[in-house]
Design an enzyme around this catalytic site. Sequence first.
Site, PDB file in Angstrom:
ATOM      1  N   TYR A 129       0.842  -1.196   0.000  1.00 19.06           N
ATOM      2  CA  TYR A 129       0.000   0.000   0.000  1.00 19.06           C
ATOM      3  C   TYR A 129       0.881   1.251   0.000  1.00 19.06           C
ATOM      4  O   TYR A 129       1.812   1.370   0.805  1.00 19.06           O
ATOM      5  CB  TYR A 129      -0.909   0.034   1.217  1.00 19.06           C
ATOM      6  CG  TYR A 129      -2.167  -0.811   1.092  1.00 19.06           C
ATOM      7  CD1 TYR A 129      -2.506  -1.464  -0.088  1.00 19.06           C
ATOM      8  CD2 TYR A 129      -3.030  -0.959   2.178  1.00 19.06           C
ATOM      9  CE1 TYR A 129      -3.647  -2.233  -0.182  1.00 19.06           C
ATOM     10  CE2 TYR A 129      -4.187  -1.734   2.082  1.00 19.06           C
ATOM     11  CZ  TYR A 129      -4.474  -2.368   0.901  1.00 19.06           C
ATOM     12  OH  TYR A 129      -5.617  -3.132   0.812  1.00 19.06           O
ATOM     13  N   THR A 130       0.550   2.186  -0.869  1.00 25.40           N
ATOM     14  CA  THR A 130       1.308   3.440  -1.053  1.00 25.40           C
ATOM     15  C   THR A 130       2.809   3.173  -1.049  1.00 25.40           C
ATOM     16  O   THR A 130       3.580   3.883  -0.401  1.00 25.40           O
ATOM     17  CB  THR A 130       0.918   4.500  -0.002  1.00 25.40           C
ATOM     18  OG1 THR A 130       1.024   3.942   1.317  1.00 25.40           O
ATOM     19  CG2 THR A 130      -0.492   4.996  -0.223  1.00 25.40           C
TER      20      THR A 130
END
Length: 354
Positions: free
Chosen positions: A62-63
Amino acid sequence: MSLTLDTYRLLGRSGLRVSPLALGAATFGNEWGWGAERDEARKLFDLYVERGGNFIDTAVTYTDGSSERLLGEFTRDNRESLVLATKYTTLRRPGDPNSGGSHRKNLFASVETSLRQLNTDYIDLLYLHVWDFTTPVEEILRGMDDLVRQGKVLYVAISNAPAWQASRMQAIADLRGWSPLVALQIEYSLIQRAGERELIPMAREMGLGVVPYSPMGGGVLTGKYSRDDVTGTSTGSEESTRKSFNHALGWVTERSLAVADVVKEIAAEMGRTSAQVALAWTLRNPGVTAPIIGARTPAQLEDNLGALEVDFSASQLARLDEAGAIDLGYPHGYLAGDSARSQTQGDLTIEARA
């Protein structure tokens, strides 16, 4: 009946207590074109925890890893009181075939990466993130069980997988004495109810707590989209980037906007926001343990938490159910019909198990 974040629920057939709304940390960091910078993400984290929330969801990629790294910083003083859920299988290094997938090599490497990024000795809940159709289920289950025996993972779970594979895995785990799956993460909302066909009934039967993501349909059910957004042509700002992303995922359609219109009508009747109504509908499904909320600002999170106080009338629930209803398909439609019932029960009255 009103709930609070500290009205904890058991996760599947485990003794693990989790809040009825999970905080999604995919918005921690803005490497994907939207999201919260460090200070804003810290405000989201603090607000959720101060209200009694303990269930936080992330993933190794994630990110681009910022989500886990920020959580590692934020949880430094209260790690033990939180339930951190992360996921593996998504590609960590483009071009490296073994940095993605469900196999043992990636499983162990991903967990070690998550442990470093989260700055922790253990992961409370580890999901297989995306089914890869290549790794034998025995390899997955044995690898997960080894991590549990090592103490690096406490509970294991699955996401974005066929129902028959998840149920098969649960049966194998039971027969071999391996760590069972305790949760199932799926996309589920008023505009995406396909999980009602197989996934949610399977989860209830096999002892998996359902943790829905995108309970507001990527924001479509909040009422911020219009018919102009169906084309998905807006670009430039953070908001339009998110809209383009949602359009690419197929969330922005005439049907989903029609469902959003009904949500908006009921929200106006109740003096609530559309986001609260959409989230509350998912939250109150008896097959659901804890929907994941992915706010980007404290104001959005405050609004989302208001869903815990929403109490529908029977007629309002019926209108929402009708607006987002799907055809269950064969054999579910047939088995729920009068013909199948009369063939198996005749005129008898038989109460089903709760």
